[in-house]
Design an enzyme around this catalytic site. Structure first.
Site, PDB file in Angstrom:
ATOM      1  N   ASP A  87      -5.734 -18.417  -7.054  1.00  0.00           N
ATOM      2  CA  ASP A  87      -7.000 -16.961  -8.490  1.00  0.00           C
ATOM      3  C   ASP A  87      -6.805 -17.985  -8.538  1.00  0.00           C
ATOM      4  OD1 ASP A  87      -7.885 -15.953  -9.825  1.00  0.00           O
ATOM      5  OD2 ASP A  87      -6.617 -14.729 -10.337  1.00  0.00           O
ATOM      6  N   ASP A 122     -12.887 -19.505 -13.005  1.00  0.00           N
ATOM      7  CA  ASP A 122     -14.383 -18.455 -13.785  1.00  0.00           C
ATOM      8  C   ASP A 122     -13.736 -18.278 -15.184  1.00  0.00           C
ATOM      9  OD1 ASP A 122     -12.464 -16.532 -12.876  1.00  0.00           O
ATOM     10  OD2 ASP A 122     -13.652 -15.714 -12.790  1.00  0.00           O
ATOM     11  N   CYS A 274       7.164  11.268   1.994  1.00  0.00           N
ATOM     12  CA  CYS A 274       6.352   9.766   2.299  1.00  0.00           C
ATOM     13  C   CYS A 274       7.389   9.604   3.664  1.00  0.00           C
ATOM     14  CB  CYS A 274       6.518   8.304   1.888  1.00  0.00           C
ATOM     15  SG  CYS A 274       6.003   6.631   2.452  1.00  0.00           S
ATOM     16  N   CYS A 276       7.350   5.950   4.753  1.00  0.00           N
ATOM     17  CA  CYS A 276       8.098   4.788   5.123  1.00  0.00           C
ATOM     18  C   CYS A 276       9.450   4.826   5.592  1.00  0.00           C
ATOM     19  CB  CYS A 276       7.299   4.233   3.886  1.00  0.00           C
ATOM     20  SG  CYS A 276       8.536   3.934   2.852  1.00  0.00           S
ATOM     21  N   CYS A 279      11.770   5.163   2.401  1.00  0.00           N
ATOM     22  CA  CYS A 279      12.123   6.541   1.462  1.00  0.00           C
ATOM     23  C   CYS A 279      12.132   7.421   3.026  1.00  0.00           C
ATOM     24  CB  CYS A 279      10.383   7.275   1.358  1.00  0.00           C
ATOM     25  SG  CYS A 279       9.332   6.717   0.250  1.00  0.00           S
TER      26      CYS A 279
END
Ligand code: ZN
Length: 543
Positions: A87, A122, A274, A276, A279
């Protein structure tokens, strides 16, 4: 070709984006990496978490590391062998008022460090800004975009052209139209953080669509700052292909635990909902006892897992043609998301035009929100623009939808056909049967096997909006055709009097003979003697 589209659903697509480092599959999430304070090393984000790309900030790199990334090469510097996007740091430059950096310098720097995907400097519009200021940011961004094509020297880097305008939608449209004239490989929507933070996803829908409708549809669109998995499906359904997210790390710093439905505070959780790898091995209580840094890492890692899992679900939904169902499910996670989904009505024509026509699976219809689905919109348009009833048909027999699909295979229809055949013989082709059915409206019997008129499931009883919609479609159908008589099989149980009244009104207005009979009393025989009599009388009255 840089971007190849493989699968589509709504405006979403699964695509392949070719960069100089490698080819990656979209929709793609770029976790934001801050090389100064990075909880999870980039190499692990790639190898362990399965993210093929990341994004970092060219301005921060330049400010804190100057020539290091250029000397080592950005990929080595970050220790990441996937796709790296940078960015420009426009937001930081604005915020810290650094006037030393120029757009040209930022372009040169990104080429020098060997990034794969680069962004021009930008001028972000922001949120609560005047129209005049917004206009200035749009024009300034456009000038800098044009300048890029005089400045850049490399051809192997993909350049991102950001669309600005904020909540001034006509300016977003203008910005997109002008940017579209420049040969960027990727376009982006600069979305103010405030839109996300204040949960104005309905405004976000307007912003994305204002950009999308004015950009080349076959090029990838990046949505800046779309960090929470609960809104991924919304953005993807509207045609955003790329995202960056710092949220996984920011939330972690604030003890916030992401789920695909929303966010929880770690100290409010009794259970970790969760599975994952992080977890599975711990409890909320244990995590609260961890040292702060360790807990942050735990949360950042869990958050990344949640993001990735949701992206996979969305991709599978696109493949299955079930993205709308997925959207509805997510929209019920938060009223702000439901409000955003309702906003899609405004864009239903554009979404319909660009959605694939055939799917391999049937569709699920839960309530009136589904009336915006491209399949429903498409049937409405086709019936109006491309359909005319059989030439000899003078009498329209309108029957209610049957439980069995396709309708013409139902017991009710078979009985009716037999009766009509036995009674009317050579007059039979004067009678045309259509069904009134949710969610599609009027379904001519000869079309009832056309996808998805039979390939859908619907929940009964219907809500009022759906009933009103179908009644309106019936009225429109009668207005657009030229039957001389209409006979309605009235089903008060499922439709109250709405369809009946719509028929009555339209027939009266068009001076069409109208008769109906109530099928409630004898449901097992939808075609009792009464209907036979009505039809006989109607046909004999024919001039
Ligand atoms: Zn987890």
């Amino acid at each position: 070709m840089t971007f190849e589209i493989k699968e589509r659903d709504l405006l979403a697509r699964i695509g392949r984006l070719k960069t100089k480092s490698s080819t990656v599959e979209t929709p793609l999430l770029f976790p934001v990496i801050n090389p100064s304070v990075q909880l999870i090393p980039p190499r692990r984000i790639h190898e362990e978490f399965g993210f093929d790309a990341l994004i970092t900030n060219a301005y921060i790199l330049k400010k804190h590391f100057q020539n290091q990334p250029a000397e080592k090469g950005l990929h080595k510097f970050l220790d990441f062998n996937g796709v790296v996007m940078t960015d420009s740091g426009a937001y930081q430059i604005l915020r810290y008022g650094d006037i030393e950096t120029t757009p040209k310098e930022i372009v040169e720097y990104q080429e020098r460090i060997d990034t794969d995907i680069a962004t021009i400097l930008d001028y972000p519009t922001g949120w609560k800004v005047t129209r005049k200021h917004a206009e200035h940011t749009v024009n300034e961004t456009l000038n800098r975009a044009k300048e890029l094509f005089e400045t850049k020297t490399r051809k192997d880097i993909l350049w991102v052209g950001p669309v600005q305008g904020g909540r001034h939608l006509d300016l977003v449209a203008k910005s997109a139209t002008e940017m579209a004239k420049l040969p960027f490989q990727i376009y982006a929507l600069g979305s103010p953080t405030e839109v996300m933070q204040s949960y104005r996803f309905d405004v976000l829908v307007d912003m994305i669509m204002s950009a999308k409708m004015n950009l080349p549809i076959h090029k990838p669109l990046h949505l800046f700052g779309a960090g929470h998995p609960f809104m991924f499906s919304l953005a993807i359904a509207l045609g955003c292909d790329l995202f960056d997210s710092a949220a996984y790390a920011i939330y972690a710093r604030e003890d916030r635990y992401m789920t695909e439905h929303g966010t929880s505070r770690l100290n409010e959780l009794e259970y970790l909902p969760c599975t994952c790898p992080k977890c599975s091995k711990t409890t909320p209580k244990e995590t609260l006892e961890m040292p702060a840094k360790e807990r942050q890492t735990f949360l950042a890692e869990h958050n990344l897992h949640v993001c990735r899992a949701e992206l996979k679900r969305i991709k599978q939904a696109i493949k299955d043609g079930r993205l709308w169902e997925h959207l509805e499910m997510r929209a019920h996670g938060h009223p702000a998301l439901l409000q955003a989904l309702k906003r899609l009505k405004k864009y239903e024509d554009f979404i319909e035009e660009h959605s694939p026509a055939a799917k391999k699976s049937g569709i699920f219809f839960f309530n009136s929100i589904g009336l915006t689905r491209p399949e429903v919109v498409r049937h409405r348009k086709k019936l109006k623009e491309r359909y005319s009833p059989p030439e000899k048909a003078k009498l329209l027999l309108l029957m209610p939808q049957t439980q069995m699909k396709p309708f013409h295979k139902s017991k009710e229809f078979k009985e009716a056909t037999k009766l009509l055949r036995d009674t009317f013989k050579e007059q039979l082709n004067k009678i045309h049967t259509c069904f009134y059915a949710a969610p599609f409206g009027v379904v001519p019997v000869e079309l009832d096997e056309v996808y998805p008129l039979s390939q859908h499931e619907i929940a009964l009883p219907l809500d009022k909006e759906t009933i009103d919609y179908v009644a309106k479609q019936v009225a429109n159908y009668l207005s657009n055709t030229s039957y001389e008589m209409v006979v309605l099989v009235h089903d008060p149980e499922n439709w109250s009097k709405t369809v009946l009244n719509a028929c009555k009104r339209t027939c009266l207005k068009k001076n069409i003979k109208f008769k109906y009979f109530n099928n409630k009393a004898n449901r097992s025989k939808i075609m009792p003697t009464k209907l036979k009599k009505i039809l006989q009388k109607a046909l004999s009255e024919e001039p």
